[in-house]
Design a protein around this motif. Sequence first.
Motif, PDB file in Angstrom:
ATOM      1  N   ARG A  67       0.830  -1.216   0.000  1.00 18.93           N
ATOM      2  CA  ARG A  67       0.000   0.000   0.000  1.00 18.93           C
ATOM      3  C   ARG A  67       0.857   1.255   0.000  1.00 18.93           C
ATOM      4  NH1 ARG A  67      -5.224  -1.519   3.869  1.00 18.93           N
ATOM      5  NH2 ARG A  67      -6.013  -3.161   2.486  1.00 18.93           N
ATOM      6  N   CYS A 120       1.607   1.928  -3.511  1.00 18.44           N
ATOM      7  CA  CYS A 120       0.444   2.046  -4.385  1.00 18.44           C
ATOM      8  C   CYS A 120       0.002   3.506  -4.479  1.00 18.44           C
ATOM      9  CB  CYS A 120      -0.696   1.177  -3.855  1.00 18.44           C
ATOM     10  SG  CYS A 120      -2.234   1.356  -4.768  1.00 18.44           S
ATOM     11  N   ASP A 149      -2.795   4.659  -5.388  1.00 19.06           N
ATOM     12  CA  ASP A 149      -4.164   4.841  -4.923  1.00 19.06           C
ATOM     13  C   ASP A 149      -4.247   5.039  -3.413  1.00 19.06           C
ATOM     14  OD1 ASP A 149      -5.044   4.548  -7.515  1.00 19.06           O
ATOM     15  OD2 ASP A 149      -5.524   2.419  -7.308  1.00 19.06           O
ATOM     16  N   CYS A 150      -3.159   4.738  -2.695  1.00 18.72           N
ATOM     17  CA  CYS A 150      -3.175   4.862  -1.230  1.00 18.72           C
ATOM     18  C   CYS A 150      -2.376   6.059  -0.733  1.00 18.72           C
ATOM     19  CB  CYS A 150      -2.616   3.579  -0.592  1.00 18.72           C
ATOM     20  SG  CYS A 150      -3.594   2.102  -0.938  1.00 18.72           S
ATOM     21  N   GLU A 151      -1.966   6.946  -1.656  1.00 21.53           N
ATOM     22  CA  GLU A 151      -1.145   8.099  -1.264  1.00 21.53           C
ATOM     23  C   GLU A 151      -1.882   9.048  -0.336  1.00 21.53           C
ATOM     24  OE1 GLU A 151       0.175   9.899  -4.838  1.00 21.53           O
ATOM     25  OE2 GLU A 151       1.841   8.497  -5.143  1.00 21.53           O
ATOM     26  N   MET A 178      -3.642   8.278   2.191  1.00 15.13           N
ATOM     27  CA  MET A 178      -3.697   7.754   3.549  1.00 15.13           C
ATOM     28  C   MET A 178      -2.465   8.189   4.337  1.00 15.13           C
ATOM     29  SD  MET A 178      -5.001   3.828   2.836  1.00 15.13           S
ATOM     30  CE  MET A 178      -5.204   3.490   4.598  1.00 15.13           C
ATOM     31  N   GLU A 190      -3.257   6.074   9.451  1.00 12.60           N
ATOM     32  CA  GLU A 190      -4.412   5.439   8.822  1.00 12.60           C
ATOM     33  C   GLU A 190      -4.025   4.121   8.162  1.00 12.60           C
ATOM     34  OE1 GLU A 190      -7.046   9.409   7.619  1.00 12.60           O
ATOM     35  OE2 GLU A 190      -5.535   8.604   6.230  1.00 12.60           O
ATOM     36  N   LEU A 191      -2.862   4.113   7.529  1.00  8.90           N
ATOM     37  CA  LEU A 191      -2.417   2.903   6.870  1.00  8.90           C
ATOM     38  C   LEU A 191      -2.110   1.803   7.888  1.00  8.90           C
ATOM     39  CD1 LEU A 191      -0.200   2.735   3.774  1.00  8.90           C
ATOM     40  CD2 LEU A 191       0.331   1.227   5.684  1.00  8.90           C
ATOM     41  N   ALA A 222      -5.329   0.319   8.927  1.00  7.03           N
ATOM     42  CA  ALA A 222      -5.954  -0.374   7.802  1.00  7.03           C
ATOM     43  C   ALA A 222      -5.264  -1.700   7.481  1.00  7.03           C
ATOM     44  CB  ALA A 222      -5.941   0.517   6.553  1.00  7.03           C
ATOM     45  N   THR A 223      -4.072  -1.896   8.024  1.00 11.70           N
ATOM     46  CA  THR A 223      -3.358  -3.155   7.782  1.00 11.70           C
ATOM     47  C   THR A 223      -3.263  -4.015   9.035  1.00 11.70           C
ATOM     48  OG1 THR A 223      -1.258  -1.954   8.085  1.00 11.70           O
ATOM     49  CG2 THR A 223      -2.006  -2.311   5.825  1.00 11.70           C
ATOM     50  N   ARG A 238       7.609   4.967   1.328  1.00 11.72           N
ATOM     51  CA  ARG A 238       6.673   5.710   0.480  1.00 11.72           C
ATOM     52  C   ARG A 238       7.411   6.678  -0.427  1.00 11.72           C
ATOM     53  NH1 ARG A 238       1.371   8.189   3.081  1.00 11.72           N
ATOM     54  NH2 ARG A 238       0.493   6.274   2.207  1.00 11.72           N
TER      55      ARG A 238
END
Length: 324
Positions: A272, A275, A277-279, A281, A285-286, A289-290, A314
């Motif tokens: 993520r 990814c 699409d997860c920038e 977050m 939050e990440l 979410a994991t 990241r």
Amino acid sequence: MPTGRYVVESHSTTALDARERADFWSEHIASYQARMDYRYARPDDFHGETVRQRSGTYQMVRFRSDAIEYNRSAQQVRQEPDEDYRLLVPLGGRLVLRQDGQEAVLTRGTGALVTFGAPFSCVQEAATPALIFTFPAREIDDPLGNKSPMATGLDLTTGLGRVVTSMLNDLHEERHHLTEPQFDAVSDRIAELLCMLVVGDERPDAPGHLTEVETVVRRHVRAHAADPGLSGTTMARALGWSLRQIQLALQRVGTTPRDLIREERLRLARDRLRCGDCEHMTITELAYATGFSSASAMSTAFRRRYGVSPREMRNGGRSSEDPR
């Protein structure tokens, strides 16, 4: 119905013209089973219905129909190979199954394991409800160590057989509430128990059994890694094994439930972080979410595993330990 590759669908001849029903049934069954011939007792007015559940790996069909005979010839086996196995279980009435010189009369409470990789015939009495469950060949051949002949006389009324029956019924009853990973996890367990039933081996610590446990546990962890409540105990409860069995299976490959869950969560976090699409977050939050309890817990484990912090990952940082 859940999205993904798991599908539930129902079909019936009821709405068709009587003269079209036999042709429909032949085409319908051929659409998801290997090539066969069909002999109808009443081809001018045949009645049948199916409820099919399938994923990318397994398939279960509950069906009911008028009297019919199914035949798979040697030529059909050569022209359209299908090495997978079918568990055939009548829920009433009677089925007569013939394969490899054996004949089995199946009634409620019994079952048979048959391969589509050899010719067979199956005679079904009128209005006989039954189910047919498709298992990939590897799920049967690997645990048993060889290509298996037809196994008949499986007692599904007591002991391990009754457990298998209960799981099959539950899969059907909960068909609209399952996801593909859930359907596959239960099906994996049924395949394993079926192999034990065929060979009469109920030893929970047999090497083949532990290998199967490891496979199913890994699949379960991949599917539920983001669940903060995931643990060895919750896995055992969900999969129907004892925590000790799961621990033994993972110990054989040098890990533990806790380590396996942490590793899968770290891989999920890494993917993520990479990814686009997860920038949006944040790191916190990440982390939630994991499946991690906090951002600091994830960061500490992440740096220990990959040699960089989540934020550095990241931003494009990599460690020599990173396999990608």
